[in-house]
Design an enzyme around this catalytic site. Structure first.
Site, short mmCIF file in Angstrom:
data_model
loop_
_atom_site.label_atom_id
_atom_site.label_comp_id
_atom_site.label_asym_id
_atom_site.label_seq_id
_atom_site.Cartn_x
_atom_site.Cartn_y
_atom_site.Cartn_z
N ASP A 20 42.07 36.48 37.98
CA ASP A 20 43.30 36.66 37.21
C ASP A 20 42.96 37.08 35.78
O ASP A 20 41.85 36.89 35.29
CB ASP A 20 44.11 35.37 37.20
N GLU A 78 42.37 41.84 32.53
CA GLU A 78 42.50 42.96 31.57
C GLU A 78 41.88 42.69 30.19
O GLU A 78 41.46 43.67 29.57
CB GLU A 78 43.96 43.41 31.45
N ASP A 128 52.10 40.64 37.20
CA ASP A 128 53.21 39.69 37.27
C ASP A 128 54.54 40.42 37.13
O ASP A 128 55.23 40.33 36.10
CB ASP A 128 53.06 38.64 36.17
#
Length: 781
Positions: A393, A396, A466
């Site tokens: 997760d 980035e 998300d």
């Protein structure tokens, strides 16, 4: 501050004092040619007959960088010719001619055998500008290109603008949740351009030009690729940046998640429920905070209260023939041993990251020693337990309270600004490489939220972040996934149902009819993504949350999950073509029907592999949906068996249990057995569906389903060929072998028509049943 800009006036002043082309202005090198144009040095390197690297530097400076994305090297003494005229020098391969204008330094790319050409835009389109501050010594750069008005362009990573064609767009290419930044595009004119830069970059397409402008660079460095199809360009990107390894068979099945399972007992109960209901399941995903509180964020150790026996949990998942993903983040809470060790070694980056106000910091992913430390904890605390896959997760990564000075921070490779977009590539790559060193028995499987060029070589499957649970967001995911695939990275998926679903909770959550419709339509789309995975917050997504067997919504969800498993032999064979030949799983219609002028901008339909056209329903409450069937083929309605001509729009009735699906005439689909998990049954009695109307070919691929022995040749291929005119199916000699291979098997051959074998079930008449022992046979149908 110096500004090197190839403006016509500036270069006229330089060139007026220089002779035209002579031996002093350009020279042939081992890998291409180099030329000096006033204050700019231009270098061309031949990577293949269809790929040319372009480097531009201020006069006398040498580009000093090893690409993080490109792992290929230029050919040594490649086959090419150099010639010149008074004003130009030309490099020619078997596929391309590149012209350097010796007056203005502009490049023109010509495709041999075609009138098509691509220009660098002039004047003022090449800029090398000295950086100041923390990036002093580097350059800010820009390069413009001239595109024809009729060209469509694809790629640029994963953008949420809802468009397949990116013409007319200005896009800030910087990694973010729901946004993947990859400075690459390909054109319907048959070429691609990879701008090899990791800093935040503005892509801009206007009536005047198409350009990349990057904040920080060692110099201008890009690759021009010539191809006759989107597949050619994708294959070129894979040639440059690495092939995509084959994932284990199980991961192509159904994977269940939510934000989040809070104990090992809750997680185990989900797997048990699926097995009790006899609904197929292969992967279960453990999301965050299994480590406890936020100061111990990402401790890579299971909390003793909520996960008291983690090894037993993993073993129990395996005993139920399922596989476990476990989340890991790039940031660490201040009370973790990782934080202390990395901080003591000056390997943490000091900007705010998730979770808010916890003091967590991300590690310097660009530092190989930091990647070693990261894996040492992940291996000891998680992988050693027998965990099967990773959920990476925030790759980035999350950057909270962002300030420009945050990007001045030094990493192992330079300022964070200069390498920002490559963060997910280095993070994911570190885990892949380390796991490969530990074991070749288990293929690396990485689910991750961000990506950069080359990440396909690390067993990575990127999800779209998300995203919000609404119809507009759902519709945008289709072109986002197609453009992502067209950058050369084949594995992509979304949170089925969208991540943020809070607006539906007050009216019953999973029992809310509005959410049920959205979730059902999204899951239908998910059946035809490279990875099928349900996830989200606010509302649990397990199938039994939507009802019980016999209930309408439950039955529809089960129908599509089971359809996914029926398609596994087809999907696994398609995945092998991805690994072996640089193919793609999600394909825009343009990939296979470029001669049809109507398909170039269709972004709400796609091909799943080479044979199945998918048209997700992305509007609520509709009774019919228009679907375009490309010309160049006729099509068989999957549900009815009706054969339809191509080049037309059709209306398909779409009750909630029907998503429009069409099979290309001249397709061969192997139909898998009814199973509860991917490897429950051998493929010893496969049904082979033949969709007539044109000749067809299909290669059935099989191996040991996991491990990397396939890299050593431990696999088999069986080639099927359908001769439509003769109505004959030929099954060739089996090629290859592997331990445990089926040497004898049955194939049930079914010739599909409107009266036979429509839809997903097996209530059809077998046209011919044949025994196959690896030797070629011809079957008349």
């Amino acid at each position: 501050m110096k500004l090197f800009c190839l403006s016509a006036f500036f270069l006229w002043m330089i060139m007026s004092s220089l002779p035209y082309a002579n031996g002093q202005r350009f020279q042939k090198t081992q890998t291409g040619i180099s030329a000096n144009i006033g204050e700019i040095d231009v270098t061309l390197e031949v990577y293949s007959p269809s790929i040319i690297r372009v480097i531009k530097m201020p006069k006398g400076k040498v580009l000093k960088r090893n690409s993080l994305s490109v792992i290929q090297v230029p050919e040594v003494n490649p086959k090419f010719k150099v010639s010149n005229t008074k004003h130009s020098v030309f490099l020619q391969t078997d596929s391309l001619i590149v012209e350097i204008g010796l007056k203005l330094g502009n490049l023109t790319f010509y495709k041999i055998g075609s009138k098509q050409k691509v220009f660098e835009e002039l004047p003022g389109s090449t800029i090398l500008k000295d950086c100041t501050g923390a990036d002093k010594g580097d350059f800010s750069i820009s390069q413009g290109f001239s595109l024809k008005p009729e060209e469509c362009i694809y790629g640029l990573g994963q953008q949420q603008n809802g468009n397949l064609n990116q013409r007319g767009k200005t896009i800030w290419l910087a990694q973010g949740n729901t946004k993947v930044a990859i400075p690459f595009f390909q054109s319907t004119a048959g070429y691609g351009i990879f701008w090899d830069n990791y800093s935040p970059t503005q892509f801009k397409d206007s009536a005047r030009n198409t350009s990349f402008t990057s904040q920080v660079a060692k110099g201008i460095d890009y690759y021009f690729m010539k191809g006759n199809s989107t597949d050619d360009i994708v294959a070129d990107m894979r040639f440059l940046t690495g092939s995509a390894p084959l994932l284990p068979l199980w991961v192509y099945g159904y994977n269940q998640s939510k934000e989040r399972y809070k104990t090992q007992f809750e997680l185990m109960d989900v797997v048990k429920q699926y097995r009790k209901l006899k609904v197929p399941l292969d992967g279960i995903i453990q999301d965050w905070q299994y480590w406890g509180d936020n100061v111990h964020w990402n401790a890579m150790a299971f909390d003793s209260l909520t996960y008291p026996r983690p090894k037993r949990m993993v073993d129990s998942v395996h005993a139920l023939n399922a596989h476990l993903f476990v989340v890991a983040w790039p940031g660490f809470g201040p009370s973790t041993p990782q934080y202390k060790q990395l901080e003591d070694s000056n390997m943490l980056m000091h900007f705010d990251t998730w979770p808010p106000d916890a003091g967590a910091r991300v590690y310097d992913v660009y530092n190989p020693s930091a990647r070693d430390i990261y894996w040492s904890y992940l291996n000891k605390g998680v992988f050693s337990l027998g965990v099967d896959a990773w959920w990476l997760d925030s790759s980035e990564p999350d950057h909270l309270n962002e300030k420009d000075t945050d990007f001045d921070e030094k990493t192992y490779l330079g300022t964070y600004r200069s390498v920002r977009n490559a963060f997910p590539l280095e993070h994911v790559g570190g885990i892949y490489k380390h796991q490969r060193k530990v074991s070749n028995d288990k293929r690396v499987v990485i689910l991750t939220r961000s990506a950069f060029a080359g990440q396909q070589r690390y067993g990575a499957n990127t999800w779209s972040g998300d995203v919000t649970s609404d119809w507009e967001t759902f519709a945008r995911q289709i072109p986002a996934g197609l453009n992502f695939s067209l950058t050369g990275i084949p594995y992509w998926n979304t949170d089925i149902g969208g991540f943020f679903a809070g607006k539906f909770t007050k009216d019953g959550g999973a029992q809310n009819p509005a959410f049920q419709e959205l979730y059902t339509r999204w899951l239908q789309f998910g059946t035809f993504m490279p990875m099928m995975r349900s996830h989200g917050t606010d509302i649990p997504r397990e199938i039994y949350q939507f009802g019980k067997p016999g209930d309408r919504i439950f039955n529809i969800l089960e129908k599509y999950i089971k359809l996914r498993y029926r398609l596994l032999p087809y999907l696994y064979a398609t995945a092998w073509q991805v690994t072996k030949n640089g193919a793609s799983i999600m394909r825009p219609l343009q990939s296979d029907f470029a001669a049809d002028p109507n398909v170039a901008e269709i972004g709400n339909e796609f091909l799943f592999g080479k044979s199945i056209l998918v048209s997700p329903v992305t509007k609520p409450g509709i009774q019919k949906q228009k679907v375009y069937l490309p010309s160049g083929s006729s099509w068989i309605d999957f549900w009815s068996g009706d054969q339809l001509k191509g080049g037309v729009w059709v209306e398909k009735k779409v009750p909630l249990d029907i998503m429009p699906l069409y099979v290309k005439a001249g397709a061969i689909l192997p139909w898998g057995p009814d199973v509860q998990y991917a490897t429950e049954k051998r493929w010893e009695n496969l049904r082979i569906r033949v969709y007539p109307g044109s000749d067809a070919d299909f290669v059935l691929y099989e191996d040991e389903n996991d491990n990397y022995d396939y890299e050593k040749g431990a696999y088999s291929e069986i080639h099927f060929h359908w001769n439509d005119q003769a109505k004959t199916l030929r099954i060739d000699n089996r090629k290859g072998n592997f331990p445990g291979m089926l040497y004898k098997r049955d194939f049930d051959i079914v010739l599909v028509d409107k009266n036979n074998c429509s839809g997903p079930d097996l209530s059809s008449i077998v046209t011919r049943k044949v025994e196959y022992v690896g030797k070629a046979i011809n079957i008349k149908l």
